[in-house]
Design an enzyme around this catalytic site. Structure first.
Site, PDB file in Angstrom:
ATOM      1  N   TYR A 169       0.777  -1.012   0.003  1.00 16.33           N
ATOM      2  CA  TYR A 169       0.004  -0.094   0.096  1.00 16.33           C
ATOM      3  C   TYR A 169       0.911   1.207   0.085  1.00 16.33           C
ATOM      4  CZ  TYR A 169      -3.733  -3.463   0.904  1.00 16.33           C
ATOM      5  OH  TYR A 169      -4.422  -4.483   0.847  1.00 16.33           O
ATOM      6  N   ARG A 214       2.310  -0.060  11.286  1.00 14.00           N
ATOM      7  CA  ARG A 214       2.622  -1.321  10.706  1.00 14.00           C
ATOM      8  C   ARG A 214       3.635  -1.397   9.760  1.00 14.00           C
ATOM      9  NH1 ARG A 214      -1.672  -6.448   9.572  1.00 14.00           N
ATOM     10  NH2 ARG A 214      -0.275  -8.027  11.015  1.00 14.00           N
ATOM     11  N   CYS A 327      -7.374 -22.690  12.711  1.00 11.25           N
ATOM     12  CA  CYS A 327      -7.251 -22.295  11.230  1.00 11.25           C
ATOM     13  C   CYS A 327      -6.812 -23.239  10.249  1.00 11.25           C
ATOM     14  CB  CYS A 327      -6.525 -20.935  10.980  1.00 11.25           C
ATOM     15  SG  CYS A 327      -6.680 -20.272   9.228  1.00 11.25           S
TER      16      CYS A 327
END
Length: 362
Positions: A169, A214, A327
């Site tokens: 991003y 982050r 998961c």
């Protein structure tokens, strides 16, 4: 597993354990106007009720033209504050602090003329993305949008913000010298884009409002990630949540005998280089692994995404020695598309029902 359940704090924000639910977008709940839905509120309420120490809300966009998905949550206008405050209030009522990740997709956006520090194109999920070099005016506009978003987050009652500086991003595009090939100050000092946002936010919010990031550990190499972390620490960043950066334009490496993901190794190295809190993430599946990473790397916080997606009570169950669920690492995360289809969650629910029936029949 004492360290995993040790309380601590960031600035004045008290955190009951070292378990963080990191930003994970659910595409099933959003609306094109970026406003919060009741499903968003209830999701974060359940995560908080499960005794998670800290929540960082999913990537929430600072500009309607910088979205990663058509129905992404937004924080680009004041009208969105009310819905966001419902999330913050719901989480706080369960005794859990919450930060919100503020985000601009850059060249990983939807379509049209995408923002990027330099002219750049690549394929993402089989679709060609092309970015045009931003002008100085465009850079300053987006920086102001990040700043305004942080102020809205404070007004909505969040305890802090996390700048989204990784995962292909916009902010990570500026950090990465293989993507950012500008010939001006934003190319010479690739941290400058983020640093100026950090400074501006700090001027606009109270001193106890947390501002973290982050950050890509390999941006493009580990030495770059460490250098970025050191610069940000000097500028007053409150925590560093280490993940991967611009995948495909990076060189992630770790020693052959390191037992976990390369970005966890990067988190360990960044922790050695800075004194601010550092978070580790990726592939952490059970409490024993989380505890070992805390001890092995000396990081401060463990991000548990998939585990808490499967089981909102992951932290409580880990603390009380129960099965936390598993998961199944589906090729595409079914929870992100529709939580009701998550196979790991279905299996856990079935096992809990069987256990209840067994106890009832005793």
């Amino acid at each position: 597993m004492k360290k995993l359940f040790d309380p601590w704090q960031i600035k004045t924000v008290k955190i009951k354990n070292r378990i963080c639910f990191p930003p994970v977008v659910c595409y099933a709940w959003g609306t094109e106007d970026g406003y919060v839905t009741q499903e968003n509120v209830e999701h974060y309420r359940k995560v908080a009720k499960g005794q998670t120490g800290l929540i960082i809300q999913e990537a929430t966009c600072v500009d309607r033209n910088g979205k990663l998905a058509a129905n992404q949550l937004g924080i680009w206008e004041d009208g969105q504050i009310k819905g966001l405050s419902e999330i913050a209030d719901a989480v706080h009522k369960e005794g859990c602090p919450i930060f919100i990740q503020i985000h601009h997709a850059g060249v990983s956006g939807l379509d049209g003329e995408l923002a990027c520090p330099s002219d750049y194109s690549f394929y993402k999920d089989g679709v060609k993305k092309a970015g045009k070099e931003m002008t100085i005016e465009e850079i300053h506009k987006v920086q102001q949008e990040f700043t305004d978003a942080a102020v809205r987050a404070w007004k909505a009652g969040y305890d802090g913000v996390e700048l989204h500086g990784c995962h292909q991003y916009l902010m990570c595009e500026f950090f990465n010298r293989w993507v950012n090939r500008r010939q001006d100050a934003y190319g010479e000092h690739r941290e400058r884009f983020a640093v100026e946002i950090l400074r501006a936010i700090k001027e606009k919010v109270p001193e106890d409002f947390v501002v973290g990031i982050r950050l890509g550990g390999f941006e493009p190499r580990l030495e770059d990630g460490v250098r970025h972390a050191r610069v940000l620490e000097k500028e007053g960043i409150d925590f560093i949540d280490v993940s991967y950066g611009f995948s495909g334009e990076d060189d992630p490496k770790a020693p052959a005998d390191f037992p976990y993901e390369k970005c966890i190794y990067a988190a360990a190295q960044i922790k050695r280089a800075v004194s601010v809190p550092v978070f580790a993430v990726n592939g952490i599946t059970d409490p024993e692994m989380a505890q070992d990473i805390l001890e092995r790397t000396d990081v401060d916080m463990i991000d548990i995404a998939r585990g808490i997606i499967v089981n909102h009570n992951w932290a409580r169950d880990a603390m009380e020695g129960r099965d936390t669920g598993k998961c199944l690492h589906c090729r595409r995360c079914l929870w992100c598309e529709n939580p009701d289809t998550c196979t790991g969650r279905k299996i856990l629910e079935k096992n809990l029902q069987r256990k209840k029936e067994f106890i009832d029949n005793l």
